[in-house]
Design a protein around this motif. Sequence first.
Motif, short mmCIF file in Angstrom:
data_model
loop_
_atom_site.label_atom_id
_atom_site.label_comp_id
_atom_site.label_asym_id
_atom_site.label_seq_id
_atom_site.Cartn_x
_atom_site.Cartn_y
_atom_site.Cartn_z
N ALA A 1 8.36 -17.71 14.07
CA ALA A 1 9.72 -17.33 14.41
C ALA A 1 10.01 -15.89 14.01
CB ALA A 1 10.71 -18.28 13.73
N GLU B 1 17.44 -15.49 22.01
CA GLU B 1 16.46 -16.29 22.73
C GLU B 1 16.26 -15.78 24.16
OE1 GLU B 1 17.28 -20.46 22.47
OE2 GLU B 1 17.32 -20.45 20.28
N ASP C 1 22.63 -13.86 22.04
CA ASP C 1 21.62 -14.91 21.98
C ASP C 1 20.24 -14.29 22.15
OD1 ASP C 1 19.98 -17.09 22.13
OD2 ASP C 1 20.96 -18.01 23.86
N ALA D 1 15.17 -24.37 15.19
CA ALA D 1 14.17 -25.41 14.94
C ALA D 1 12.80 -24.79 14.65
CB ALA D 1 14.10 -26.35 16.13
N LEU D 2 12.46 -23.73 15.39
CA LEU D 2 11.18 -23.08 15.18
C LEU D 2 11.12 -22.43 13.80
CD1 LEU D 2 8.45 -22.22 16.40
CD2 LEU D 2 9.58 -20.11 17.16
N HIS D 3 12.21 -21.77 13.40
CA HIS D 3 12.21 -21.09 12.10
C HIS D 3 12.06 -22.09 10.96
CE1 HIS D 3 14.02 -18.38 8.86
NE2 HIS D 3 12.98 -17.71 9.33
N ALA E 1 9.35 -17.66 24.80
CA ALA E 1 9.30 -19.11 24.63
C ALA E 1 10.56 -19.79 25.13
CB ALA E 1 9.08 -19.45 23.15
N TYR E 2 11.66 -19.04 25.26
CA TYR E 2 12.95 -19.64 25.62
C TYR E 2 13.57 -19.05 26.88
CZ TYR E 2 12.43 -20.91 20.72
OH TYR E 2 11.93 -21.37 19.53
N ARG F 1 26.96 -22.61 12.31
CA ARG F 1 26.25 -23.84 12.65
C ARG F 1 26.71 -24.95 11.73
NH1 ARG F 1 21.55 -20.33 12.47
NH2 ARG F 1 20.97 -19.71 14.57
N GLU G 1 19.65 -23.08 18.98
CA GLU G 1 18.97 -24.15 18.25
C GLU G 1 17.47 -24.16 18.47
OE1 GLU G 1 20.03 -26.14 15.86
OE2 GLU G 1 21.84 -24.93 15.99
N GLY G 2 16.99 -23.61 19.60
CA GLY G 2 15.55 -23.55 19.80
C GLY G 2 14.89 -22.69 18.74
N PHE G 3 15.42 -21.50 18.52
CA PHE G 3 14.88 -20.63 17.48
C PHE G 3 15.08 -21.24 16.10
CE2 PHE G 3 15.33 -17.34 14.28
CZ PHE G 3 14.19 -16.57 14.47
#
Length: 389
Positions: A142, A88, A86, A133-135, A93-94, A2, A129-131
Motif C-alpha cells: 500500500a 485510488e 480519492d 483494506a490493503l494498508h 489496482a483500483y 471513517r 476502503e480498497g486502499f
Amino acid sequence: MRALPPARLLGLLLGLTVLPVAAAPDRAALCAAQGAGGVPADLVARLARGFNLTGWIEGDRPMPPDPALLGRLRARGLSHVRLPFDGERLMPAYGTRARRAEGLARLDAALRQLLDAGFTVSLDMHPGEGFAALHRAEPERALAMLDAAWAVLARRYAALAPDRLLFEVLNEPPNAEAWTGQMPRAVAALRVHAPGRILVVAPGGPQRVEALAALPPLADPRLVYAVHFYDPMAFTHQGNDWGGADDPLRSLGGLPFPAAAEDRAVRAVAARLAREGRSASAAELAAQIRQPWTAEAIDRQFAPVGDWIARHRRPVIVNEFGALDTASLPDRARWLAAVRGAAERRCIGWTHWDYADAFGFVARREGRERPVAPLLDALIPPKAAGRAP
C-alpha cells in the motif's frame, strides 16, 4: 472520516478519560511556537479557519459548489479549504486509465477555482476502503502505491501556488502500527518530487488528539501536523446510516449537547434502547457519558495538543471536526463552538467537516446553496467575521 469498529471505538473513548491533563500553556507562546519553524507564520495564519469541500470531485455525480457562495465564505473569514481526493483513481489496482484522467481533470479545475478565489488549499490524499483494506493487510504494498500516486500529483502541480497549496500525505492512515515507521518514508518519497512544499502529516488511525501527543515530530521542519476530533461520537455520529446494522451508534438519536447521564433527554434515550432490546447501543451510550459532555471537557481534551505544540514548536491543525445533521441544529452549533473555541485558545487552525453533505454547514435546496446560519455563526461569530488572512 471513517467509522471505527465498536470495540475499538469504546476502547479509545474509555482510554481517553484517564489521560493526565496539564494546564494549557500561554496562548501567546503557543501562537509564537506555531510559526517558529519551517512553516511560514503567514501560512499558519491562513490555516486558522477552513472547511472540507466534499462532494465535488469524488464520486460518480460530483456536486460543484456555488462560486458566489465560496466568495462570500472567503469574505466571512474562511481562508483554508481541505480538498479530499480519492487517490485510488491513480492506483492501477483500483482505477482505469479513463477514471484517472477524469479525476485529474476534475482536480485541475477545482484547484484553479479555489486558488483563484483566494483560498489556501490542502490537497488531501483520501483513498477509499480498497486502499484501507490493503494498508491493513499489506502495508508495504500500500505504501508503494501511495508513493506512486503522490509522484503523479506532485509532478503535475510542481509549479502551482507553492505558498498556498499544501499536500496532505494520507488521511487517517488505516494501519496505525505500520504508519509509525512508514510516515517518515512517505514524507521522504514525496520530498523527491516536492522538495519545498509544505506537507500535512498525521498519526495513524483516526488521528485522535492523544495519538499526536505521543508522536515525536519528524526532522523535516516544513510539516503541519493534523488531528481529527469527533468526541463524543455518541453525539456527533448518532443515527449514522453507514456503519452497518451492528454499529451501536446507528440506534442512537435525540442526544443533546451539552449533556450528562442524569439529564432527562439522555435518560429517555436509554429507556428507549432498553425497550427495543438494543443492549449494545445502551452500553455504548452508558460508557461514553460516564463523564458529562461539556465545552470544558472538550477543552481539556485539547490540552495535550497545546502541550505538544509548546514542547516541539510545530504547527497543528484540527482538519476534521463536525456533527451529523441527525443531531438538533442548536446542539450541533453548541458543539461546533466548543471545539472551535478549544482549538483557537491554543492557536490551532481548524477545517470543518464537511461542506454540504451530512455533516455540512451549507444547505442545498432546489439547486441553491445557503449557509446554515447557526452553524456558520458557531464557526465564525459575526463579531469575528473577516479577520482571517
